[in-house]
Every structure is written in C-alpha cells, then in structure tokens.
Design a protein around this motif. Structure first.
Motif, mmCIF file in Angstrom:
data_model
loop_
_atom_site.group_PDB
_atom_site.id
_atom_site.type_symbol
_atom_site.label_atom_id
_atom_site.label_comp_id
_atom_site.label_asym_id
_atom_site.label_seq_id
_atom_site.Cartn_x
_atom_site.Cartn_y
_atom_site.Cartn_z
ATOM 1 N N GLU A 158 0.751 -1.224 -0.163
ATOM 2 C CA GLU A 158 -0.042 -0.029 0.072
ATOM 3 C C GLU A 158 0.870 1.250 0.089
ATOM 4 O O GLU A 158 1.761 1.414 0.740
ATOM 5 C CB GLU A 158 -0.907 -0.100 1.381
ATOM 6 N N LEU A 159 0.588 2.114 -0.851
ATOM 7 C CA LEU A 159 1.313 3.476 -0.860
ATOM 8 C C LEU A 159 0.241 4.599 -0.658
ATOM 9 O O LEU A 159 -0.760 4.548 -1.131
ATOM 10 C CB LEU A 159 1.749 3.428 -2.301
ATOM 11 N N ARG A 160 0.640 5.508 0.170
ATOM 12 C CA ARG A 160 -0.251 6.693 0.172
ATOM 13 C C ARG A 160 0.641 7.826 0.282
ATOM 14 O O ARG A 160 1.697 8.082 0.827
ATOM 15 C CB ARG A 160 -0.814 6.300 1.629
ATOM 16 N N ASP A 161 0.279 8.856 -0.394
ATOM 17 C CA ASP A 161 1.041 10.070 -0.674
ATOM 18 C C ASP A 161 2.332 9.911 -1.292
ATOM 19 O O ASP A 161 3.181 10.510 -1.000
ATOM 20 C CB ASP A 161 0.816 10.984 0.529
ATOM 21 N N PHE A 162 2.534 8.716 -1.871
ATOM 22 C CA PHE A 162 3.928 8.429 -2.235
ATOM 23 C C PHE A 162 4.099 8.884 -3.969
ATOM 24 O O PHE A 162 3.231 8.235 -4.748
ATOM 25 C CB PHE A 162 4.294 6.716 -2.055
ATOM 26 N N ARG A 163 4.922 9.969 -4.169
ATOM 27 C CA ARG A 163 4.985 10.333 -5.330
ATOM 28 C C ARG A 163 3.681 10.759 -5.943
ATOM 29 O O ARG A 163 2.790 11.349 -5.396
ATOM 30 C CB ARG A 163 5.678 9.429 -6.221
ATOM 31 N N ASN A 164 3.111 10.186 -6.992
ATOM 32 C CA ASN A 164 2.023 10.552 -7.511
ATOM 33 C C ASN A 164 0.789 9.378 -7.156
ATOM 34 O O ASN A 164 -0.299 9.390 -7.751
ATOM 35 C CB ASN A 164 1.630 10.808 -9.132
ATOM 36 N N HIS A 165 1.150 8.614 -6.182
ATOM 37 C CA HIS A 165 0.116 7.547 -5.772
ATOM 38 C C HIS A 165 -0.557 8.363 -4.514
ATOM 39 O O HIS A 165 0.090 8.353 -3.481
ATOM 40 C CB HIS A 165 0.790 6.145 -5.412
ATOM 41 N N ALA A 166 -1.627 8.670 -4.676
ATOM 42 C CA ALA A 166 -2.442 8.975 -3.449
ATOM 43 C C ALA A 166 -2.906 7.965 -2.648
ATOM 44 O O ALA A 166 -2.672 8.241 -1.408
ATOM 45 C CB ALA A 166 -3.805 9.885 -3.926
ATOM 46 N N GLN A 167 -3.246 6.842 -3.006
ATOM 47 C CA GLN A 167 -3.732 5.891 -2.411
ATOM 48 C C GLN A 167 -3.847 4.653 -3.303
ATOM 49 O O GLN A 167 -4.821 4.412 -4.118
ATOM 50 C CB GLN A 167 -5.223 5.846 -1.812
#
Ligand SMILES: [Zn+2]
Lengths: 197, 384
Positions: B7-16
């Motif tokens: 899970e990526l959150r606020d990672f580069r252009n990945h909001a969620q």
C-alpha cells in the motif's frame, strides 16, 4: 531571521553541541514564553556551574576545588590510570564500580573532521602523570568507535617508550557506539577482558 | 521471498494505491511514462531498502500537498511474515516499524527481507565513472550481508577523517596523528576490500552466465582493487608508504578501496568504452540478476526482483530472451511502458494511469490479452 534579543538568544543556543538552528529556535521561543522564574533559574544554574565547577588539576575531571573527589581519595590505587574521553565516561565507569585506580580525562577524541588533533587533548599531561606518579597500568577506555580507537592507538604509541603496561577495553562493547550506553555488566566484562595493546 | 500486499499513500503521484494478493511469479506494471509505474516499483523497493533506489532525498517522494508519504506492505520470507510500515516525512528521517515494533537501523529490516532493484540509472554502473561501480560493489556487499553495512560506513568515515587531516595540515613536518589514521584506513580498508572481493566472486559468475544467455557471448567482470595481496593489511601499509610523498603533496588519500574499480568487458573490449547501448544495458541488467542469484545462493531464498523498465533499450531478440528468463525466479515485479512488451506468461498485469492502479482480470487461467477486452476490476480501495 528575527531581530534583536530573540535572534541573539537563537544564535547563542545554536552554538551549543547538538543544537541545530531549528532546535535553537524552538528552545528560544520556549524560554521567551516560559515564566520569568524558569528563565532565571536556568540562567542562574549556568552561572553557578561556571563559577563553582572547575576541572581537576590532576585528571581533568569535573571538580569543586583543585582536585576532584576521586583524586582526593587516598584509598584509590595510584598505580592504575583509566583514560577516558569525557568526564561523563569516567562517571559511567565509576557507576559500574570496576576501576580501583584513578582516571585521566582527555577532553575528547582525535577527529580531524571536528578540528581536533592530538595537541588539543590532554595527552602530554597523561605522559607526565605516568612518569611522575609511577603508574604501572594504563587502561584505555575511549569510545568503541573510529575516533575512540584512533585515540587509543595514539595514546598507546605515546606510552610505549615509557614501558608502562597499556590495555584496552575488550570488545563486547557495542561497536561504533558510545561508552555512555553500555550497561554495567557489559562494562565490567569489557574491563575484565581488557587486552594489552 | 514474496510481497503479499503493498500500500502506498501520498507516495509520489500515488494518493492511495493498495494491491492485494500479489502473486508469486512475474508481475507486470504497464502504463505510459509519467503515469506512476516507476513510482509504484520504487515504493515496493522502499519497503525492502528503507531508501529509494532513485533519489537520496525524501522530499520528491512525498506527494505535493502532503506532509509525509507512507509505504506499507507484508513480505513473506522463509522465516515468517514481515509487516513493514514506513512513514517518510518530506524532511528528516523515515520512521520504520517491523511487525508493529519500531526499528532503529535500516539493517534491522534489511537482514529480514531482500530485494534487488534494477532501473535505467543502472546504465551508469557500466557507462559511468568508477565511483558508480564502487557503489554497486557496496550495494552488493550490503545486500548479501546486511550486517556488513558498518564496514562500508567505517571505511568512508576513516577516509574522510584522513583526508581532512591531510587537507588541514599546515605543511610542517608530518600531519599530527597521521600514523593512527593510516592504521584506521588500513584496518577498515582491508576489511572492505575483502568483502568486495568476496561479493564479486559470487556475483560475477552468475552475471557472466546471465549475459551469455542473453547475448550468446560472455561478459567479463573482474574486481580491480586498489590494494591486493595475500596479506592485505601488509600490502596496504606498503602502498601507503610508497605513496606517502604524493599524498602529502596532493593532500589527499591516494591508496585504498575508494580507488577500486570493477572491470567489465564484452568480447574482450572494455564495456565502458566499447559496448553498444544494448550491450551496456544488458550488462547492467545482468549484474543485478547476478546479484539476485548470489543472494539466493547465500540465503537459500530468492530475493524479490524489482525491474524498472528493463526492456526498452534492448533489441527485440534480447527483449524476448530477458522476458523468457524472468520466469522461475520467484517473484519478479517489472514495469514496461509499451503494451507490446508485456510478456505473454505474466502472472499478473497492473495497469497504471495517473497514479492509480487497476489489476487486469485474468481469463481462463491466462491474463486478458489487452485493455479493450480486459474487465476493469480490483480498483484500489478508497476509489470508485
Ligand atoms: Zn581528578
């Protein structure tokens, strides 16, 4: 950047070791917002320490007079010297209660990156003490990191011609670490297992 | 070793972005450049390395407008499952929890989970200056033996101390205390040289074999240490004595692992100068594949392979060869920009667009053949 007294305070605080500009700012605003007595107590404590705390003429440890408590103590073994970087290291070893001798505080470790060379440490005083007082063993208890190790090598090489036995704390202390964080058991094991350099 | 979910959150252009049930085998993230597939792979690598293989500062990792990026995931290793949760503030150090307990040092995580990352920047390992190859050597050492990271940092510190001493010297006599910094350089440098040699002896044969399969001819890969010999410390001291006058004149350290290189050659020509772009790319990729194989041999378990855009610089024959070679390697997460580069035998396909990931549906045991026929499903939670 601020102006006047608040910036002066930030500047002074950021001169302290381990305090960056950000922390200095936080501390300064904390102090300004705190009750006046709190700021007074801190200022008073600093002044008192400056006026009443001295460094022992013998060993370089903190003292309230010419000599520290340990150097005044006649029951300590005068033939054994334990060499440490800072007064806090002497206090750590003292708490573990494993050294019967006395201490010699170098006042830091050799670190060119911090502008500290052998001449900035109390090594010459150590040499003189060893020769003058008939010391038979010097235990080097500098920190188990690169700078502490370099300092230990330097001191050992300096003492070699004197013919005194020089030992170094055994490994087992956390490598790269600080003496301060070693527990008493580890410390006394390191002392018991000290090896000749 | 295998990523179970990420899970990526606020990672580069990945909001969620949350991906569940990531399969063992070949997983392909596909999407045009700039849509977030490399960011996704970077996020996965971050879970293993607590560092980005693409940037040394955390600020670019945090999505615009957010205070911190988050990467979470669970990794299945032979020794058990490892839940990794990382908070990456725009400024300051990342906070890492492993199985819900904070860890202080990166190596406390790295010894539990292993991944090997390849990205377009790896071309510099072949084409760049020797510093790039030394960085690869140290990455090989620390990913084979995470606890040896201290050997790399100790040498670096000893070198910086000694260089500063030489630089600040007033020019009279010899710099005070130089002998002890010689010894520190010899002690830490001999250890690092031995570790690098050991790492190359494990990585090189595997990398050579990978390259041969790819190209039909060999890749030579040889460690060129600044100091060599049976008695490494003795040889080191002798070299220092020889170069003493030069070192004092130039006021810098001229002997030691900071002058090492890794010689790479194809068809008996130095790869740096002579290899074609495709050959250089292949060599860079094969070094990583070789490292993964070395880790497998050392650990008895395959690391997760994360390959960011491995195909684009290769000719179609080599592309097909690499793609074929990616099965049977445990979990391999690959990104491609071009739909045509999605290997037929992929076990999962992720469509990445504008920082969102859609898991492509599989049809009768094989994945759907294209976006048009694919059923959109498995949207990441928080969306739709
Ligand atoms: Zn004293």
């Amino acid at each position: 950047m601020y102006e006047g007294p608040i910036q002066d305070l930030i500047d002074e605080l950021s001169r302290l070791p381990g305090i960056g500009p950000k922390s200095a700012q936080r501390l300064a605003f904390h102090l300004v917002k705190a009750p006046a007595e709190e700021a007074k107590r801190l200022a008073e404590a600093i002044l008192q320490a400056k006026e009443r705390i001295f460094f022992c003429k013998e060993c370089g440890n903190v003292a309230e007079g010419d000599l520290c408590r340990i150097c005044r103590d006649e029951s300590r073994d005068r033939t054994v010297l334990c060499v440490v970087e800072e007064p806090k290291d002497a206090a750590t070893i003292e708490r573990a209660g494993v050294v019967r001798g006395r201490y010699h505080v170098l006042g830091g470790a050799i670190s060119p990156l911090d502008g500290i060379g052998p001449d900035d440490l109390r090594v010459q005083e150590l040499l003189e003490r060893v020769e003058r007082e008939g010391v038979s063993e010097v235990i080097i208890a500098t920190n188990p990191n690169l700078e502490g190790n370099a300092t230990a090598m330097y001191v050992a090489a300096l003492l070699k011609p004197v013919g005194v036995k020089v030992t170094r704390l055994a490994s087992g202390l956390p490598v790269g670490g600080d003496l301060e964080y070693a527990d008493e058991v580890t410390l006394s094991q390191a002392l018991e297992g000290r090896r000749e350099m | 070793m295998r990523v179970l979910w990420v899970e990526l959150r606020d990672f580069r252009n990945h909001a969620q972005t949350r991906l569940e049930a990531v399969p063992e085998g070949l997983v392909v993230a596909v999407g045009p450049n700039g849509e977030g597939k490399s960011n996704l792979l970077e996020g996965i690598a971050y879970l293993f390395l607590v560092a980005s293989p693409r940037t040394s500062t955390s600020e670019p990792l945090v999505r615009r407008g957010a205070e911190a990026a988050y990467a979470r995931g669970e990794i299945e290793a032979a020794a058990g499952r490892v839940l990794v949760e990382i908070e990456i503030p725009a400024r300051g150090a990342s906070r890492v929890q492993v199985n819900r307990s904070p860890v202080r040092r990166k190596r406390d995580l790295r010894r539990q989970v292993r991944a090997v990352f390849f990205g377009p920047d790896d071309l510099d390992v072949v084409r760049g200056d020797p510093a790039q190859r030394r960085r690869f050597l140290d990455e090989a050492v620390t990913s084979l033996w995470p606890l040896k990271e201290s050997a790399v940092t100790a040498y670096d510190k000893a070198l910086r101390q000694r260089n500063r001493l030489l630089k600040d010297w007033d020019g009279r006599g010899t710099p005070a205390g130089l002998e002890v910094w010689d010894e520190e350089l010899v002690r830490t440098g001999s250890l690092l040289t031995a570790l690098r040699a050991d790492a190359v002896s494990r990585v090189a044969p595997a990398a050579e074999q990978e390259f041969r399969r790819l190209s039909g001819y060999g890749l030579e890969c040889e460690y060129r240490p600044s100091v060599a010999g049976e008695d490494l410390a003795g040889a080191f001291r002798a070299r220092l004595a020889e170069r003493r006058a030069d070192e004092l004149a130039r006021r810098t350290s001229l002997v030691g692992p900071h002058r090492d290189d890794l010689a790479l050659a194809v068809r008996e020509l130095g790869a740096r100068a002579f290899a074609s772009h495709g050959e250089a790319w292949g060599a860079a990729l094969c070094l990583r594949l070789g490292l993964a194989e070395a880790i497998r041999a050392e650990l008895g378990e395959r690391p997760v392979l994360v390959l960011d855009d491995p195909f684009s610089a290769l000719d179609p024959r080599r592309q097909a060869e690499v793609a074929r070679g990616l099965s049977g390697r445990g979990q391999v997460v690959v990104s491609v920009a071009d739909e045509a580069h999605v290997p037929e035998h992929a076990d999962a396909v992720w469509d990445v667009s504008a920082g969102r990931v859609t898991v492509r549906a599989r049809t009768d045991g094989r994945r759907a053949s294209g976006v048009e026929s694919g059923v959109e499903q498995g949207r990441t939670p928080g969306e739709a």
